[in-house]
Design an enzyme around this catalytic site. Structure first.
Site, PDB file in Angstrom:
ATOM      1  N   GLU A 263       0.842  -1.196   0.000  1.00 62.88           N
ATOM      2  CA  GLU A 263       0.000   0.000   0.000  1.00 62.88           C
ATOM      3  C   GLU A 263       0.881   1.252   0.000  1.00 62.88           C
ATOM      4  OE1 GLU A 263      -2.814  -0.061   3.212  1.00 62.88           O
ATOM      5  OE2 GLU A 263      -3.752  -1.925   2.551  1.00 62.88           O
ATOM      6  N   HIS A 281      -8.297   1.096   1.822  1.00 63.53           N
ATOM      7  CA  HIS A 281      -8.058   1.027   3.269  1.00 63.53           C
ATOM      8  C   HIS A 281      -8.994   1.989   4.018  1.00 63.53           C
ATOM      9  CE1 HIS A 281      -4.743  -0.390   6.220  1.00 63.53           C
ATOM     10  NE2 HIS A 281      -5.873  -0.182   6.866  1.00 63.53           N
TER      11      HIS A 281
END
Length: 531
Positions: A263, A281
């Site tokens: 990420e 997220h």
């Protein structure tokens, strides 16, 4: 002087006001966390640092943080904090694991609905002016089996919500007892059984060596055909390549992912596959959750800076404000016992054994252990504290063991610390009297009753006449007042000890005169922090 806190990320004004209302001096500089040079320049002024994810607490920042005692992260993830460096510096790192539980659990349920009914694709198709009603055939959740991997705080909420949706819930969690599973009205199963039975699988575990790729290719191949996988926990729990292959083959009917192995996920093997729902997220991203974690971190940091309470710390045993009040004198005693042995010992320590007896045996022993070890390690590093001490001890290969037992002596409770070196074992015991004052009650197996003072002198000698007179006269000539004088002996004519609490530090001249008498085997001045 009031503690001073820097808020270096965007926390709510309500959270900032909590610090002010508690009497803490707070600077709200929500953009300074992005400016590492500026942060390093000013961080030395502060006792506490409240952050979200933008501020990076690096070794460089920690080196500049000469007064820092606590870092509070509003949220769960602390990847932006170097916890090892913080521990070595004696800085507590706290997070707020419970402030976004509801939000994250709800996101998992929402993702489950989305993948069950192909909502994102159906929405995009309809926005594009298509009317593909027959293309998006979904499945009901009612009467389906949900497999929950990790039935802790968030997983437990998901179980509860799923039962409300009339789903059958099976849970895999090594720490879930049968009794708790019954109370939650879920069926506890092993992972292999969950894989073969579940229509939907949702993950709610942290990322550790044990949980890394818990849904490996092998595990995914054991799942029933048509399963749908939801991950709103942590990236790296699922083998994404294997999942992509099984989605393409049709074995897995769909997946919903809020977290990814890398990420920010700008590209991923799961992207653009049919019936894969992806979000960036967002598990904790609700107005309520962001406010909750901000308020929680402000409360936790205030409780620590003002009352010594340690809540949700990642590198220190937790201790509530109530525990801190009750345990305060015992924590002091633990530190003094460690300090006594540490100051006496010049050779490398191999092991530290700590015995807790009576009332103290039911207290927060990990916190007390930290206090003992900190007292011992202060001789090696005067800046060591309860956070950094276990790190220093581990680096030196010192083994720490604990024993607790029911009341076995004359005192309601006591602590005995023994250290082991290549040359000897050395022990000291202490208790806390009803007045809240720590006392030394046993040294080298010899019973005593000694108040702990800032300046003390410890001597060992043969049990012969004249010791008291010699000590008294030499201290009198030097103008040093003796506040408390304790003697003890193993047996008449055997080994004896003396422990003196004096009003001023014993200087080299006095120590030299005592040594010149030839009456003492050991003469050791000591300092204790009694404030």
């Amino acid at each position: 002087m009031a503690p001073k806190v820097l808020v270096s990320d965007k926390l709510s004004e309500t959270a900032v006001q909590i610090f002010r209302d508690r009497g803490i001096d707070v600077d709200f500089l929500p953009d300074v966390g992005k400016d590492k040079e500026k942060l390093a320049e000013i961080i030395g002024q502060y006792d506490g640092l409240a952050i979200r994810s933008a501020t990076k607490v690096t070794p460089t920042i920690l080196d500049a943080a000469t007064n820092l005692k606590v870092v509070g992260r509003a949220g769960i993830g602390t990847d932006n904090v170097d916890k090892d460096a913080a521990s070595k510096k004696g800085v507590i790192v706290m997070n707020t694991p419970f402030g976004n539980m509801i939000t994250t659990a709800e996101h998992a349920i929402a993702m489950m609905f989305a993948v069950a009914r192909q909502l994102p694709e159906a929405s995009a198709s309809t926005h594009a002016g298509k009317w593909e009603k027959s293309k998006f055939m979904g499945v009901e959740l009612t009467n389906k089996t949900l497999g929950v991997i990790g039935a802790g705080n968030i997983g437990g909420i998901v179980c509860d919500r799923a039962r409300g949706l009339k789903m059958k819930v099976v849970a895999y969690d090594p720490f879930l007892s049968e009794e708790k599973a019954k109370k939650m009205q879920v069926e506890k199963v092993e992972l292999d059984e969950l894989l073969t039975r579940a229509d939907f699988i949702t993950l709610h575990v942290p990322f550790t060596e044990q949980t890394k790729n818990i849904l490996s290719r092998e595990a995914l191949e054991k799942t029933k055909k048509g399963v749908r996988i939801i991950n709103c926990a942590r990236g790296g729990l699922v083998d994404e390549e294997a999942l992509a292959d099984l989605l393409k083959s049709g074995h897995v009917a769909g997946a919903a992912f809020d977290v990814f192995a890398v990420e920010p996920a700008k590209e991923n093997v799961l992207f653009n596959l049919p019936n894969v729902v992806c979000t960036p997220h967002l598990g904790a991203s609700t107005t309520e959750a962001q406010e909750n974690v901000a308020l929680q971190v402000a409360d936790q940091m205030s409780n620590y800076l003002l009352d010594g309470a340690v809540e949700n710390a990642l590198n220190m045993p937790s201790m509530t404000a109530e525990e801190a009040k009750v345990m305060g004198p015992w924590v002091k005693l633990a530190g003094h016992l460690g300090g006594f042995i540490g100051q006496l010992t010049d050779e490398p320590i191999k092991a530290i054994n700590i015995l807790y007896d009576g009332v103290v045996a039911d207290m927060n022993l990990p916190a007390l252990n930290c206090a003992v070890v900190a007292g011992i390690m202060k001789k090696v590093n005067p800046d060591v504290n309860m956070v950094s001490a276990p790190v220093v001890a581990k680096e030196r290969g010192i083994k720490i063991s604990t024993t607790n037992q029911d009341k076995s002596g004359a005192f309601d409770g006591y602590i005995k610390v023994t250290i082991v070196t290549d040359e000897r074992e050395r022990s000291i015991g202490g208790t806390v009297f009803s007045d809240g004052k720590p006392r030394f009650i046993q040294i080298k197996g010899i019973n005593i009753d000694a108040e702990v003072g800032e300046h003390m002198l410890y001597t060992t000698n043969e049990d012969v006449p004249g010791i008291i007179g010699t000590l008294g006269s030499i201290f009198g000539e030097a103008g040093v007042n003796i506040a408390n004088f304790t003697l003890g002996r193993a047996a008449a004519g055997g080994e004896a000890i003396a422990l003196l609490y004096v009003d001023a530090q014993v200087d080299a001249t006095v120590l030299g005169k005592l040594a010149d008498t030839g009456m003492f085997k050991q003469i050791k001045p000591m300092q204790f922090d009694v404030h």
